[in-house]
Design a protein around this motif. Structure first.
Motif, PDB file in Angstrom:
ATOM      1  N   SER A  29       0.981  -1.336   0.126  1.00 34.60           N
ATOM      2  CA  SER A  29       0.004   0.154  -0.051  1.00 34.60           C
ATOM      3  C   SER A  29       0.900   1.228  -0.010  1.00 34.60           C
ATOM      4  N   ALA A  30       1.962   1.236   0.587  1.00 34.27           N
ATOM      5  CA  ALA A  30       3.069   2.656   0.681  1.00 34.27           C
ATOM      6  C   ALA A  30       3.914   2.725  -0.551  1.00 34.27           C
ATOM      7  N   VAL A  31       3.946   1.492  -1.456  1.00 35.77           N
ATOM      8  CA  VAL A  31       4.615   1.645  -2.448  1.00 35.77           C
ATOM      9  C   VAL A  31       4.249   2.734  -3.416  1.00 35.77           C
ATOM     10  N   ALA A  32       2.993   2.982  -3.626  1.00 30.83           N
ATOM     11  CA  ALA A  32       2.399   4.032  -4.573  1.00 30.83           C
ATOM     12  C   ALA A  32       2.300   5.044  -3.790  1.00 30.83           C
ATOM     13  N   ALA A  33       2.200   5.432  -2.561  1.00 30.89           N
ATOM     14  CA  ALA A  33       2.445   6.616  -1.622  1.00 30.89           C
ATOM     15  C   ALA A  33       3.812   7.017  -1.999  1.00 30.89           C
ATOM     16  N   LEU A  34       4.885   6.376  -1.916  1.00 24.82           N
ATOM     17  CA  LEU A  34       6.246   6.693  -2.101  1.00 24.82           C
ATOM     18  C   LEU A  34       6.737   6.972  -3.765  1.00 24.82           C
ATOM     19  N   ALA A  35       6.144   6.232  -4.637  1.00 26.68           N
ATOM     20  CA  ALA A  35       6.503   6.205  -5.717  1.00 26.68           C
ATOM     21  C   ALA A  35       5.902   7.324  -6.591  1.00 26.68           C
ATOM     22  N   VAL A  36       4.695   7.517  -6.351  1.00 24.92           N
ATOM     23  CA  VAL A  36       4.015   8.484  -7.336  1.00 24.92           C
ATOM     24  C   VAL A  36       4.669  10.047  -7.003  1.00 24.92           C
ATOM     25  N   PRO A  37       4.611  10.363  -5.940  1.00 24.31           N
ATOM     26  CA  PRO A  37       5.282  11.794  -5.826  1.00 24.31           C
ATOM     27  C   PRO A  37       6.648  12.043  -6.066  1.00 24.31           C
ATOM     28  N   VAL A  38       7.610  11.028  -5.783  1.00 25.22           N
ATOM     29  CA  VAL A  38       8.857  10.952  -5.864  1.00 25.22           C
ATOM     30  C   VAL A  38       8.980  10.690  -7.436  1.00 25.22           C
ATOM     31  N   ALA A  39       8.720   9.804  -8.162  1.00 26.40           N
ATOM     32  CA  ALA A  39       8.754   9.677  -9.699  1.00 26.40           C
ATOM     33  C   ALA A  39       8.175  10.984 -10.445  1.00 26.40           C
ATOM     34  N   TRP A  40       7.031  11.497  -9.907  1.00 23.56           N
ATOM     35  CA  TRP A  40       6.512  12.588 -10.682  1.00 23.56           C
ATOM     36  C   TRP A  40       7.406  13.690 -10.729  1.00 23.56           C
ATOM     37  N   ALA A  41       7.883  13.946  -9.373  1.00 28.35           N
ATOM     38  CA  ALA A  41       8.646  15.198  -9.109  1.00 28.35           C
ATOM     39  C   ALA A  41      10.071  15.066  -9.949  1.00 28.35           C
ATOM     40  N   SER A  42      10.523  14.086  -9.820  1.00 27.39           N
ATOM     41  CA  SER A  42      11.812  13.755 -10.559  1.00 27.39           C
ATOM     42  C   SER A  42      11.577  13.909 -12.201  1.00 27.39           C
ATOM     43  N   TYR A  43      10.508  13.403 -12.377  1.00 27.82           N
ATOM     44  CA  TYR A  43      10.153  13.642 -13.880  1.00 27.82           C
ATOM     45  C   TYR A  43      10.155  15.183 -14.411  1.00 27.82           C
ATOM     46  N   VAL A  44       9.155  15.919 -13.666  1.00 27.51           N
ATOM     47  CA  VAL A  44       8.900  17.214 -14.081  1.00 27.51           C
ATOM     48  C   VAL A  44      10.279  18.046 -13.701  1.00 27.51           C
ATOM     49  N   PHE A  45      11.274  17.903 -12.554  1.00 26.24           N
ATOM     50  CA  PHE A  45      12.427  18.605 -12.548  1.00 26.24           C
ATOM     51  C   PHE A  45      13.262  18.186 -13.958  1.00 26.24           C
ATOM     52  N   THR A  46      13.380  16.900 -14.388  1.00 26.89           N
ATOM     53  CA  THR A  46      14.409  16.659 -15.317  1.00 26.89           C
ATOM     54  C   THR A  46      13.736  16.977 -16.617  1.00 26.89           C
ATOM     55  N   ALA A  47      12.534  16.891 -16.884  1.00 22.74           N
ATOM     56  CA  ALA A  47      12.046  17.555 -18.032  1.00 22.74           C
ATOM     57  C   ALA A  47      12.019  18.827 -18.054  1.00 22.74           C
ATOM     58  N   GLN A  48      11.894  19.681 -17.059  1.00 18.16           N
ATOM     59  CA  GLN A  48      12.095  21.077 -17.144  1.00 18.16           C
ATOM     60  C   GLN A  48      13.545  21.450 -17.507  1.00 18.16           C
ATOM     61  N   ARG A  49      14.650  20.802 -16.785  1.00 14.86           N
ATOM     62  CA  ARG A  49      15.820  20.919 -16.933  1.00 14.86           C
ATOM     63  C   ARG A  49      16.430  20.714 -18.472  1.00 14.86           C
ATOM     64  N   LEU A  50      15.752  19.736 -19.081  1.00 11.38           N
ATOM     65  CA  LEU A  50      15.908  19.458 -20.329  1.00 11.38           C
ATOM     66  C   LEU A  50      15.287  20.268 -21.569  1.00 11.38           C
ATOM     67  N   GLY A  51      14.381  21.294 -20.978  1.00 12.51           N
ATOM     68  CA  GLY A  51      13.618  22.283 -21.911  1.00 12.51           C
ATOM     69  C   GLY A  51      12.609  21.524 -22.518  1.00 12.51           C
ATOM     70  N   LEU A  52      11.926  20.652 -21.936  1.00 12.55           N
ATOM     71  CA  LEU A  52      10.792  19.984 -22.357  1.00 12.55           C
ATOM     72  C   LEU A  52       9.537  21.073 -22.328  1.00 12.55           C
ATOM     73  N   PHE A  53       9.593  21.865 -21.172  1.00 14.88           N
ATOM     74  CA  PHE A  53       8.470  22.799 -20.998  1.00 14.88           C
ATOM     75  C   PHE A  53       9.411  23.649 -19.850  1.00 14.88           C
ATOM     76  N   THR A  54       8.712  24.750 -19.572  1.00 19.48           N
ATOM     77  CA  THR A  54       9.043  25.624 -18.539  1.00 19.48           C
ATOM     78  C   THR A  54       8.044  25.878 -17.558  1.00 19.48           C
ATOM     79  N   ILE A  55       8.148  25.985 -16.185  1.00 19.79           N
ATOM     80  CA  ILE A  55       7.270  26.419 -15.226  1.00 19.79           C
ATOM     81  C   ILE A  55       7.433  27.759 -14.748  1.00 19.79           C
TER      82      ILE A  55
END
Length: 110
Positions: free
Chosen positions: A67-93
């Motif tokens: 039950s806690a796998v999703a609670a840890l995986a979703v926010p951490v993976a999403w934040a990492s994806y967003v920060f990396t994609a922004q750094r690569l220039g896919l979009f800007t915040i």
């Protein structure tokens, strides 16, 4: 049969799980960048992201259960994806006032 895990081991496993989920999110962003930039789909990055997600799920699952796998995986993976994609220039915040200033500058130059 109940297995007891020491607190130190539990913390280490949760940190490893968080690191694996963060790396999986970054690998997914990098894979999307390669697809958008060069039009090539690299299966290696997809497999690496999947492997890291499985490792993170195993580490988190041992400590906290499924039950806690999703609670840890979703926010951490999403934040990492967003920060990396922004750094690569896919979009800007940007904040709202930055968007307004950007639109005003664009209208002045047209």
């Amino acid at each position: 049969m109940d297995i007891v895990i020491d607190v130190g081991a539990a913390v280490i496993l949760l940190v490893c799980a968080a690191a694996a989920f963060a790396a999986a999110g970054a690998a997914a962003a990098l894979q999307r960048y390669h697809v958008m930039d060069a039009g090539r789909n690299e299966r290696g990055l997809t497999l690496i992201a999947g492997l890291l997600a499985v490792i993170g799920a195993l580490c988190a699952g041992v400590v906290t259960g499924t039950s806690a796998v999703a609670a840890l995986a979703v926010p951490v993976a999403w934040a990492s994806y967003v920060f990396t994609a922004q750094r690569l220039g896919l979009f800007t915040i940007m904040r709202h006032d930055e968007v307004v200033n950007c639109r005003e500058e664009t209208e002045l130059h047209t």
